[in-house]
Design a protein around this motif. Structure first.
Motif, PDB file in Angstrom:
ATOM      1  N   ALA A 582      65.842  44.956  23.863  1.00  0.00           N
ATOM      2  CA  ALA A 582      65.321  45.539  25.099  1.00  0.00           C
ATOM      3  C   ALA A 582      63.811  45.337  25.222  1.00  0.00           C
ATOM      4  O   ALA A 582      63.298  45.084  26.325  1.00  0.00           O
ATOM      5  N   MET A 583      63.087  45.444  24.121  1.00  0.00           N
ATOM      6  CA  MET A 583      61.627  45.287  24.140  1.00  0.00           C
ATOM      7  C   MET A 583      61.234  43.945  24.742  1.00  0.00           C
ATOM      8  O   MET A 583      60.246  43.838  25.482  1.00  0.00           O
ATOM      9  N   ALA A 584      62.002  42.925  24.420  1.00  0.00           N
ATOM     10  CA  ALA A 584      61.672  41.570  24.880  1.00  0.00           C
ATOM     11  C   ALA A 584      61.792  41.429  26.389  1.00  0.00           C
ATOM     12  O   ALA A 584      61.252  40.474  26.973  1.00  0.00           O
ATOM     13  N   LYS A 585      62.472  42.371  27.037  1.00  0.00           N
ATOM     14  CA  LYS A 585      62.715  42.250  28.478  1.00  0.00           C
ATOM     15  C   LYS A 585      61.927  43.276  29.293  1.00  0.00           C
ATOM     16  O   LYS A 585      62.118  43.367  30.509  1.00  0.00           O
ATOM     17  N   LEU A 586      61.049  44.028  28.656  1.00  0.00           N
ATOM     18  CA  LEU A 586      60.231  44.996  29.397  1.00  0.00           C
ATOM     19  C   LEU A 586      59.091  44.280  30.114  1.00  0.00           C
ATOM     20  O   LEU A 586      58.530  43.305  29.590  1.00  0.00           O
ATOM     21  N   PRO A 587      58.715  44.733  31.299  1.00  0.00           N
ATOM     22  CA  PRO A 587      57.575  44.128  32.001  1.00  0.00           C
ATOM     23  C   PRO A 587      56.281  44.351  31.232  1.00  0.00           C
ATOM     24  O   PRO A 587      56.134  45.318  30.475  1.00  0.00           O
ATOM     25  N   ASP A 588      55.342  43.449  31.430  1.00  0.00           N
ATOM     26  CA  ASP A 588      54.014  43.602  30.850  1.00  0.00           C
ATOM     27  C   ASP A 588      53.171  44.543  31.703  1.00  0.00           C
ATOM     28  O   ASP A 588      53.450  44.756  32.887  1.00  0.00           O
ATOM     29  N   VAL A 589      52.121  45.098  31.098  1.00  0.00           N
ATOM     30  CA  VAL A 589      51.114  45.797  31.880  1.00  0.00           C
ATOM     31  C   VAL A 589      50.429  44.765  32.772  1.00  0.00           C
ATOM     32  O   VAL A 589      50.031  43.697  32.310  1.00  0.00           O
ATOM     33  N   LYS A 590      50.287  45.086  34.050  1.00  0.00           N
ATOM     34  CA  LYS A 590      49.767  44.113  35.012  1.00  0.00           C
ATOM     35  C   LYS A 590      48.361  44.491  35.483  1.00  0.00           C
ATOM     36  O   LYS A 590      47.993  45.667  35.521  1.00  0.00           O
ATOM     37  N   ILE A 591      47.616  43.482  35.872  1.00  0.00           N
ATOM     38  CA  ILE A 591      46.305  43.674  36.480  1.00  0.00           C
ATOM     39  C   ILE A 591      46.431  43.345  37.957  1.00  0.00           C
ATOM     40  O   ILE A 591      46.932  42.280  38.341  1.00  0.00           O
ATOM     41  N   GLY A 592      45.992  44.278  38.813  1.00  0.00           N
ATOM     42  CA  GLY A 592      46.120  44.103  40.250  1.00  0.00           C
ATOM     43  C   GLY A 592      45.072  43.179  40.832  1.00  0.00           C
ATOM     44  O   GLY A 592      44.157  42.697  40.141  1.00  0.00           O
ATOM     45  N   ASN A 624      47.672  53.422  22.361  1.00  0.00           N
ATOM     46  CA  ASN A 624      46.695  52.432  21.903  1.00  0.00           C
ATOM     47  C   ASN A 624      47.126  51.015  22.277  1.00  0.00           C
ATOM     48  O   ASN A 624      46.820  50.052  21.584  1.00  0.00           O
ATOM     49  N   GLN A 625      47.834  50.904  23.404  1.00  0.00           N
ATOM     50  CA  GLN A 625      48.286  49.583  23.833  1.00  0.00           C
ATOM     51  C   GLN A 625      47.147  48.765  24.439  1.00  0.00           C
ATOM     52  O   GLN A 625      47.214  47.539  24.472  1.00  0.00           O
ATOM     53  N   ILE A 626      46.123  49.446  24.961  1.00  0.00           N
ATOM     54  CA  ILE A 626      44.941  48.761  25.477  1.00  0.00           C
ATOM     55  C   ILE A 626      43.781  49.041  24.533  1.00  0.00           C
ATOM     56  O   ILE A 626      43.367  50.190  24.354  1.00  0.00           O
ATOM     57  N   PRO A 631      41.507  42.057  25.498  1.00  0.00           N
ATOM     58  CA  PRO A 631      40.236  42.102  26.253  1.00  0.00           C
ATOM     59  C   PRO A 631      40.385  42.154  27.769  1.00  0.00           C
ATOM     60  O   PRO A 631      39.612  42.846  28.440  1.00  0.00           O
ATOM     61  N   LYS A 632      41.352  41.443  28.340  1.00  0.00           N
ATOM     62  CA  LYS A 632      41.507  41.472  29.798  1.00  0.00           C
ATOM     63  C   LYS A 632      41.945  42.854  30.270  1.00  0.00           C
ATOM     64  O   LYS A 632      41.434  43.380  31.270  1.00  0.00           O
ATOM     65  N   LEU A 633      42.891  43.447  29.554  1.00  0.00           N
ATOM     66  CA  LEU A 633      43.325  44.794  29.908  1.00  0.00           C
ATOM     67  C   LEU A 633      42.219  45.810  29.655  1.00  0.00           C
ATOM     68  O   LEU A 633      42.071  46.787  30.406  1.00  0.00           O
ATOM     69  N   LYS A 638      38.398  49.632  32.301  1.00  0.00           N
ATOM     70  CA  LYS A 638      37.078  50.092  32.735  1.00  0.00           C
ATOM     71  C   LYS A 638      37.002  50.153  34.260  1.00  0.00           C
ATOM     72  O   LYS A 638      36.532  51.137  34.846  1.00  0.00           O
ATOM     73  N   LYS A 639      37.466  49.086  34.900  1.00  0.00           N
ATOM     74  CA  LYS A 639      37.417  49.030  36.360  1.00  0.00           C
ATOM     75  C   LYS A 639      38.315  50.095  36.988  1.00  0.00           C
ATOM     76  O   LYS A 639      38.006  50.629  38.056  1.00  0.00           O
ATOM     77  N   THR A 640      39.419  50.381  36.332  1.00  0.00           N
ATOM     78  CA  THR A 640      40.342  51.405  36.842  1.00  0.00           C
ATOM     79  C   THR A 640      39.653  52.766  36.908  1.00  0.00           C
ATOM     80  O   THR A 640      39.759  53.491  37.907  1.00  0.00           O
ATOM     81  N   ILE A 641      38.957  53.120  35.838  1.00  0.00           N
ATOM     82  CA  ILE A 641      38.264  54.412  35.818  1.00  0.00           C
ATOM     83  C   ILE A 641      37.134  54.427  36.844  1.00  0.00           C
ATOM     84  O   ILE A 641      36.935  55.421  37.569  1.00  0.00           O
ATOM     85  N   GLU A 642      36.392  53.329  36.916  1.00  0.00           N
ATOM     86  CA  GLU A 642      35.294  53.259  37.877  1.00  0.00           C
ATOM     87  C   GLU A 642      35.805  53.442  39.306  1.00  0.00           C
ATOM     88  O   GLU A 642      35.190  54.136  40.124  1.00  0.00           O
ATOM     89  N   LYS A 643      36.940  52.820  39.616  1.00  0.00           N
ATOM     90  CA  LYS A 643      37.515  52.956  40.956  1.00  0.00           C
ATOM     91  C   LYS A 643      37.938  54.390  41.221  1.00  0.00           C
ATOM     92  O   LYS A 643      37.667  54.939  42.300  1.00  0.00           O
ATOM     93  N   ARG A 644      38.611  55.028  40.238  1.00  0.00           N
ATOM     94  CA  ARG A 644      39.037  56.414  40.416  1.00  0.00           C
ATOM     95  C   ARG A 644      37.834  57.311  40.686  1.00  0.00           C
ATOM     96  O   ARG A 644      37.843  58.149  41.587  1.00  0.00           O
ATOM     97  N   LEU A 645      36.784  57.137  39.893  1.00  0.00           N
ATOM     98  CA  LEU A 645      35.629  58.014  40.003  1.00  0.00           C
ATOM     99  C   LEU A 645      34.855  57.766  41.294  1.00  0.00           C
ATOM    100  O   LEU A 645      34.316  58.701  41.898  1.00  0.00           O
ATOM    101  N   SER A 646      34.807  56.528  41.737  1.00  0.00           N
ATOM    102  CA  SER A 646      34.048  56.202  42.951  1.00  0.00           C
ATOM    103  C   SER A 646      34.703  56.772  44.203  1.00  0.00           C
ATOM    104  O   SER A 646      34.078  56.852  45.255  1.00  0.00           O
TER     105      SER A 646
END
Length: 812
Positions: A582-592, A624-626, A631-633, A638-646
């Motif tokens: 099942a692990m092999a078929k789970l989606p990856d964390v995505k960047i929008g 601790n997946q990120i 590095p890309k995630l 970082k950008k995710t938090i900045e967007k939430r806070l802004s």
């Protein structure tokens, strides 16, 4: 990386000057203190022993202690199921999987929503009033000593000094309120509760309170979807007695009176007929008899002895960890004044220390024996007959956050009530999993109570569908709290008997629940990103329900990895092959498209870009997946938090606390400290309770304990991290914390760590291995691998060279 194994002989002088040296504040003087009594509940000071709680107002004329007993809940066990639930649930899944989210919503509202949609509330025990008649007092001070677990009130009248002190003993399971003074008083003691009690004085001059909650189906209900059956439910009792050193005890109606005394103690015992094993009230339990026996035991021991025993027991836990920042001096500024100064722009490292340690104090006071239940939304402290959100166990961040600091802050025993509760909840959740999808695993949804509800819950049918039915991963997320505790302790009996059965059951449900989508990926349906809405591109409507929200997949990956690791340790392979497939078929964390971590499977537009929940960063913390190894995630986080806070994020105390932890994991201590200061400036009450913004105009904010405990965890994460296969020293030290020391933090693998630093640089670190394991130790760019004997301590300098005489052994 240096790779050594040392058998170390540490010089006592080095240890004493390195990490064991204590400041004035550390040596029993860390306090919340004020120069006026509390005018309301959010100024009163909390006491607790896990089972009993009290809020002490410290009023000279009439003292007020608002009381709680952790298991005093309205309602009764209820897990409502709609007719043909499996058939309708399967259809709900199919519609979500097909992307027909609005149709899925309407179908669920028609066929799955069922009353009672919600639960009844955790209730207060009542209020104790002690009338002294003291007015026109001078030199008033009240405080809460965090080291001793004692609230004290001191003042003078015409030069005569009066002292009151109160605490709740774990050993004697009772509340003690002691008065002494230079002049005699006549004092009247009474107990009040809004409803459901009978009061009387027995032949031993004990004020007796016998009660039974009556839930009136025709009365007030905070939840439009219904909160459950009416009738007579939980029984409870309290007993109150005076232990005088002098004076005369008399009674009048249902009041106790003591005359001509300058030294006496009021003792309160309380109990309910709640039985944890059955998660129900139990009529074979007589709370009156329990309260009588508890009170008699306490009356037969001198107050001085009880106080000394309480201080020893409390201090043993609290003093395991100490933190100094800068050159600590005596605390001469009242706590409320410190808060006002911080809000006016000053800096205050002492307030940061105080808030960090206050979280540890609340965890000790709210989640230790003789308590049996975990901390709810308000810990164990609640003044309202119908509390906000029922003061429930919220399983979509809040209960998890309550226990984030338990291990790293060296309070492992506070997890016992949570572990036991989740084990029992998982047994109840097996019925729900079987009824919903025919699974042999277990499931719980986003809210539960002391009776262990595992079916979807919400204040309305709409909430029941979207916050309840749409988050079947809540129980799995809770399971990870037990796994994390194992990572810190490596207690194999705990793993075998509690953690693995819970983790395995969660994994079994997930394996049965996952559906294959058109991309041949395994996804969750229904799903949601807790409480946050998106715009459905097909309809333009605001939606919650979806497929494979990012947090779902992140939780599943952690559950699967924990189950695989458990089976390897325990030499079992019951689910290993299924999980690997099942692990092999789970989606990856995505960047929008905007460079942030995608919150949903599709790159939907958010309705509230500044939403309080930041669930798609579960992978950064508490998971601790990120990390920097992704590095890309890492940059996207970082950008995710900045967007939430802004866009206004962090508006609740617990959300702000989560951000402190996020920035610590991003190794940005200055931002962590900034948000700790913002929490203290804007989101705490005068007694340092974490606050949720007011739900309606004219109503003060609402206490939620999660923000206190999440902030404590965040401070610990700034100083020590151990989630990535290494023990990382001072990973996110703020620039303004250039001088300091910390003692007694815990790391995964069974390690205890103390450190001292100056000019922002590590001076020394003492590492103790409780289990005798190897570890990788990291400071900045330097790493060493070292093996330990059991209970061995090693002191390192800032190059991670060992200080002291050593016998070198090579690691193959």
């Amino acid at each position: 990386m240096k790779k050594y194994s040392y058998l170390v002989i540490i010089f006592a002088a080095i240890i004493s000057c390195s990490c064991a040296k204590q400041s004035n504040v550390e040596s029993g003087n860390l306090k919340l203190w004020y120069q006026q009594p509390a005018e309301n509940w959010l100024e009163a000071l909390p006491l607790g022993n896990g089972r009993l709680g009290a809020m002490v107002y410290g009023k000279p004329s009439v003292e007020h202690l608002q009381l709680n007993e952790e298991s005093l809940w309205a309602g009764c066990p209820e897990d409502p199921y709609p007719e043909n639930v499996r058939e309708h649930y399967e259809k709900f899944q199919e519609l979500n999987l097909a992307g027909k989210y609005e149709e899925a919503q309407n179908y669920a509202l028609k066929n799955l929503a069922v009353s009672p949609t919600s639960i009844r509330s955790y209730e207060p025990l009542g209020s104790l009033y002690i009338d002294f008649g003291h007015k026109d007092v001078q030199n008033y001070q009240r405080d809460l000593n965090l080291h001793h677990g004692i609230a004290t009130v001191e003042y003078e009248i015409d030069g005569k000094r009066f002292i009151r002190e109160s605490f709740i003993s774990s050993k004697y399971n009772a509340i003690f309120y002691h008065f002494s003074g230079r002049e005699t008083v006549n004092s009247n003691i009474r107990f009040e509760r809004e409803k459901d009690i009978r009061k009387y004085i027995n032949n031993k001059n004990v004020l007796c309170i016998d009660g039974q909650i009556f839930d009136d189906e025709e009365g007030y209900d905070d939840n439009p979807g219904g909160s459950g059956k009416g009738g007579y439910h939980m029984k409870f009792a309290a007993r109150i007695a005076i232990q005088p050193q002098n004076g005369e005890v008399v009674t009048k109606e249902d009041h106790l009176i003591i005359n001509n005394t300058n030294d006496f103690t009021v003792i309160v015992s309380a109990a309910t007929d709640y039985n944890l094993d059955s998660m129900n009230f139990d009529r074979s339990i007589d709370p009156g008899i329990i309260s009588d026996n508890t009170l008699n035991d306490a009356l037969n021991v001198p107050y001085k002895q009880i106080k000394e025993e309480h201080i020893r027991a409390h201090s043993e836990m609290f003093d395991r960890v100490s933190l100094n920042i800068g050159n600590e001096v005596a605390d001469t500024i009242p706590t409320d004044v410190r808060l006002q100064n911080l809000r006016s722009g000053s800096t205050d490292s002492h307030l940061a220390i105080l808030f960090f340690q206050y979280g540890r104090y609340l965890l000790i006071s709210g989640s230790t024996r003789p308590g049996v239940l975990p901390l709810n939304l308000q810990g164990i402290w609640n003044e309202d007959i119908w509390a906000a959100w029922e003061s429930d166990y919220h399983l979509n961040i809040n209960l998890q956050m309550n226990y984030w600091p338990a291990d790293v802050c060296n309070l492992p025993e506070t997890l016992e009530p949570l572990s036991n509760f989740i084990c029992l909840l998982s047994e109840k959740g097996k019925t729900t999993a079987k009824n919903f999808i025919g699974s042999d695993g277990w499931i719980a949804h986003h809210s539960t109570n002391s009776f262990g509800r595992t079916t979807p819950c919400g204040s309305t049918k709409h909430s029941q569908v979207f916050n309840g039915y749409s988050f079947p991963m809540a129980g799995a997320w809770m399971s990870l709290s037990l796994w994390r505790h194992y990572e810190f302790t490596e207690d194999k009996e705990y793993l075998k008997n509690q953690v693995y059965p819970v983790i395995k059951g969660a994994a079994e449900f997930i394996l049965d629940f996952l559906k294959e989508n058109e991309n041949e990926e395994l996804v969750t349906a229904p799903s949601y990103s807790p409480e946050n809405m998106y715009i459905d591109p097909a309809t333009g409507e605001r939606m919650l329900s979806c497929v494979a929200a990012s947090i779902d997949i992140q939780i599943i990956k952690d559950i699967f990895n924990a189950c695989l690791a458990s089976e390897k340790i325990l030499s079992k392979k019951r689910l290993t092959h299924k999980i690997q497939a099942a692990m092999a078929k789970l989606p990856d964390v995505k960047i929008g498209a905007d460079g942030t971590i995608q919150e949903w499977y599709e790159d939907f537009e958010e309705v509230e870009p500044g939403h309080r929940h930041i669930s798609h960063l579960f992978a950064l913390y508490p998971s601790n997946q990120i990390t920097k190894d992704t590095p890309k995630l890492f940059e996207a986080a970082k950008k995710t938090i900045e967007k939430r806070l802004s866009t206004g994020g962090g508006q609740t105390g617990w959300s702000r606390a989560w951000i402190i932890n996020f920035y610590a994991r991003l190794y940005n201590g200055d931002e962590s400290l900034k948000h700790l200061d913002m929490l203290l400036q804007n989101q705490v009450s005068p007694n340092l309770f974490d606050m949720h913004p007011a739900l309606a105009a004219g109503i003060h904010g609402l206490f939620q304990i999660d923000g206190n405990l999440g902030a404590t965890s965040g401070v610990a994460e700034m100083l020590l991290q151990s989630h990535n296969g290494e023990i990382h020293l001072l990973p996110a030290l703020p620039g303004t914390w250039s001088v300091g020391k910390v003692k007694g933090l815990r790391a995964r693998g069974g390690f205890e760590v103390s450190m001292e630093w100056n000019n922002g640089e590590l001076i020394s670190a003492k590492v103790k291995s409780i289990n005798g394991n190897n570890c990788i130790l990291k400071y900045k760019k330097t790493q060493v691998e070292i093996s330990f004997e059991k209970e061995e301590e090693v002191v390192f300098n800032n190059q991670l060279d060992i200080i002291g005489e050593t016998k070198l052994r090579t690691i193959d």
